[in-house]
Write a protein that holds these residues in place. Structure first.
Motif, PDB file in Angstrom:
ATOM      1  N   ASP A  13      42.537  32.517  35.321  1.00 55.47           N
ATOM      2  CA  ASP A  13      42.179  31.183  34.874  1.00 55.47           C
ATOM      3  C   ASP A  13      41.336  31.340  33.613  1.00 55.47           C
ATOM      4  N   ALA A  14      41.940  31.107  32.458  1.00 51.61           N
ATOM      5  CA  ALA A  14      41.243  31.301  31.177  1.00 51.61           C
ATOM      6  C   ALA A  14      40.084  30.319  31.018  1.00 51.61           C
ATOM      7  N   ALA A  15      40.206  29.127  31.581  1.00 50.71           N
ATOM      8  CA  ALA A  15      39.154  28.117  31.442  1.00 50.71           C
ATOM      9  C   ALA A  15      37.843  28.568  32.086  1.00 50.71           C
ATOM     10  N   THR A  16      37.947  29.283  33.206  1.00 55.30           N
ATOM     11  CA  THR A  16      36.744  29.760  33.896  1.00 55.30           C
ATOM     12  C   THR A  16      36.533  31.261  33.703  1.00 55.30           C
ATOM     13  N   ALA A  17      37.432  31.910  32.980  1.00 55.70           N
ATOM     14  CA  ALA A  17      37.384  33.370  32.762  1.00 55.70           C
ATOM     15  C   ALA A  17      37.277  34.099  34.098  1.00 55.70           C
ATOM     16  N   THR A  18      38.172  33.736  35.002  1.00 53.72           N
ATOM     17  CA  THR A  18      38.190  34.324  36.342  1.00 53.72           C
ATOM     18  C   THR A  18      39.569  34.900  36.645  1.00 53.72           C
ATOM     19  N   VAL A  19      39.576  36.148  37.121  1.00 61.91           N
ATOM     20  CA  VAL A  19      40.795  36.772  37.615  1.00 61.91           C
ATOM     21  C   VAL A  19      40.642  36.864  39.127  1.00 61.91           C
ATOM     22  N   ARG A  20      41.574  36.266  39.849  1.00 59.09           N
ATOM     23  CA  ARG A  20      41.535  36.231  41.307  1.00 59.09           C
ATOM     24  C   ARG A  20      42.657  37.109  41.841  1.00 59.09           C
ATOM     25  N   CYS A  21      42.286  38.085  42.672  1.00 62.28           N
ATOM     26  CA  CYS A  21      43.268  38.989  43.291  1.00 62.28           C
ATOM     27  C   CYS A  21      43.295  38.722  44.790  1.00 62.28           C
ATOM     28  N   GLU A  22      44.488  38.529  45.338  1.00 68.29           N
ATOM     29  CA  GLU A  22      44.653  38.188  46.748  1.00 68.29           C
ATOM     30  C   GLU A  22      45.734  39.050  47.382  1.00 68.29           C
ATOM     31  N   GLY A  23      45.629  39.240  48.689  1.00 63.56           N
ATOM     32  CA  GLY A  23      46.656  39.961  49.429  1.00 63.56           C
ATOM     33  C   GLY A  23      46.334  41.427  49.582  1.00 63.56           C
ATOM     34  N   SER A  24      47.351  42.275  49.441  1.00 62.52           N
ATOM     35  CA  SER A  24      47.204  43.720  49.595  1.00 62.52           C
ATOM     36  C   SER A  24      47.863  44.433  48.429  1.00 62.52           C
ATOM     37  N   PHE A  25      47.075  45.266  47.755  1.00 63.22           N
ATOM     38  CA  PHE A  25      47.600  46.088  46.664  1.00 63.22           C
ATOM     39  C   PHE A  25      47.995  47.443  47.234  1.00 63.22           C
ATOM     40  N   ARG A  26      49.277  47.616  47.497  1.00 63.59           N
ATOM     41  CA  ARG A  26      49.793  48.876  48.029  1.00 63.59           C
ATOM     42  C   ARG A  26      50.827  49.474  47.076  1.00 63.59           C
ATOM     43  N   LEU A  27      50.633  49.250  45.791  1.00 63.25           N
ATOM     44  CA  LEU A  27      51.584  49.730  44.799  1.00 63.25           C
ATOM     45  C   LEU A  27      51.444  51.242  44.630  1.00 63.25           C
ATOM     46  N   ARG A  28      52.469  51.840  44.037  1.00 65.35           N
ATOM     47  CA  ARG A  28      52.473  53.297  43.858  1.00 65.35           C
ATOM     48  C   ARG A  28      52.275  53.645  42.395  1.00 65.35           C
ATOM     49  N   GLY A  29      51.151  54.225  42.099  1.00 63.02           N
ATOM     50  CA  GLY A  29      50.929  54.815  40.792  1.00 63.02           C
ATOM     51  C   GLY A  29      50.643  53.853  39.652  1.00 63.02           C
ATOM     52  N   THR A  30      50.350  54.459  38.530  1.00 68.03           N
ATOM     53  CA  THR A  30      49.944  53.751  37.320  1.00 68.03           C
ATOM     54  C   THR A  30      51.016  52.781  36.828  1.00 68.03           C
ATOM     55  N   GLU A  31      52.268  53.174  36.887  1.00 71.29           N
ATOM     56  CA  GLU A  31      53.339  52.318  36.365  1.00 71.29           C
ATOM     57  C   GLU A  31      53.438  50.999  37.119  1.00 71.29           C
ATOM     58  N   GLU A  32      53.327  51.043  38.445  1.00 73.86           N
ATOM     59  CA  GLU A  32      53.436  49.815  39.221  1.00 73.86           C
ATOM     60  C   GLU A  32      52.205  48.930  39.059  1.00 73.86           C
ATOM     61  N   TYR A  33      51.065  49.529  38.754  1.00 70.57           N
ATOM     62  CA  TYR A  33      49.840  48.760  38.544  1.00 70.57           C
ATOM     63  C   TYR A  33      49.703  48.256  37.106  1.00 70.57           C
ATOM     64  N   ALA A  34      50.571  48.691  36.208  1.00 70.24           N
ATOM     65  CA  ALA A  34      50.462  48.339  34.787  1.00 70.24           C
ATOM     66  C   ALA A  34      50.387  46.825  34.541  1.00 70.24           C
ATOM     67  N   PRO A  35      51.219  45.994  35.180  1.00 68.05           N
ATOM     68  CA  PRO A  35      51.117  44.551  34.927  1.00 68.05           C
ATOM     69  C   PRO A  35      49.759  43.969  35.337  1.00 68.05           C
ATOM     70  N   ILE A  36      49.199  44.486  36.419  1.00 69.47           N
ATOM     71  CA  ILE A  36      47.881  44.015  36.871  1.00 69.47           C
ATOM     72  C   ILE A  36      46.820  44.427  35.862  1.00 69.47           C
ATOM     73  N   LEU A  37      46.882  45.665  35.394  1.00 69.83           N
ATOM     74  CA  LEU A  37      45.928  46.127  34.399  1.00 69.83           C
ATOM     75  C   LEU A  37      46.059  45.311  33.112  1.00 69.83           C
ATOM     76  N   GLN A  38      47.280  44.930  32.782  1.00 72.36           N
ATOM     77  CA  GLN A  38      47.512  44.128  31.583  1.00 72.36           C
ATOM     78  C   GLN A  38      46.818  42.762  31.695  1.00 72.36           C
ATOM     79  N   VAL A  39      46.885  42.132  32.856  1.00 73.66           N
ATOM     80  CA  VAL A  39      46.202  40.852  33.067  1.00 73.66           C
ATOM     81  C   VAL A  39      44.692  41.043  32.930  1.00 73.66           C
ATOM     82  N   LEU A  40      44.175  42.097  33.557  1.00 69.44           N
ATOM     83  CA  LEU A  40      42.731  42.355  33.522  1.00 69.44           C
ATOM     84  C   LEU A  40      42.236  42.631  32.106  1.00 69.44           C
TER      85      LEU A  40
END
Length: 114
Positions: A13-40
């Protein structure tokens, strides 16, 4: 700039400068986490006065996810005028144990565990 998956969601949410993460992060390795890192990193690159990372409903985070969050914290150090607030929950034991370690990487990080 949201990521919606069956097991997790990442919402920025750019208006509040908040990144909200929900659920379970069970991805494998740097490549699968790349989109999340890009958002952050995009949220950090906007250089808000305060950037909140809300993990209160993130039930699970594996070691690759910890590595990804570490990369984000190291990235945000480039912006000394941005205060990072990391929100966690006592409901998930991994959060109390792991989130404190990010303060070592970014001493000014404000940790809120409720």
């Amino acid at each position: 700039m949201d990521i919606i998956h069956d097991d997790y969601q990442v919402r920025y949410d750019a208006a509040t400068a908040t990144v909200r993460c929900e659920g379970s992060f069970r991805l494998r390795g740097t490549e699968e986490y790349a989109p999340i890192l890009q958002v952050l990193t995009a949220a950090a690159d906007a250089q808000p006065a305060t950037l909140t990372l809300d993990l209160r409903t993130l039930q699970f985070l594996n070691s690759s996810g910890i590595n990804t969050l570490s990369k984000f914290v190291l990235h945000v150090r480039k912006y000394p005028t941005t205060q990072v607030v990391l929100q966690g929950s006592h409901l998930f034991p991994w959060q109390e144990k792991s989130l404190k370690n990010f303060q070592r990487l970014l001493p000014g990080l404000h940790l809120e565990i409720e």
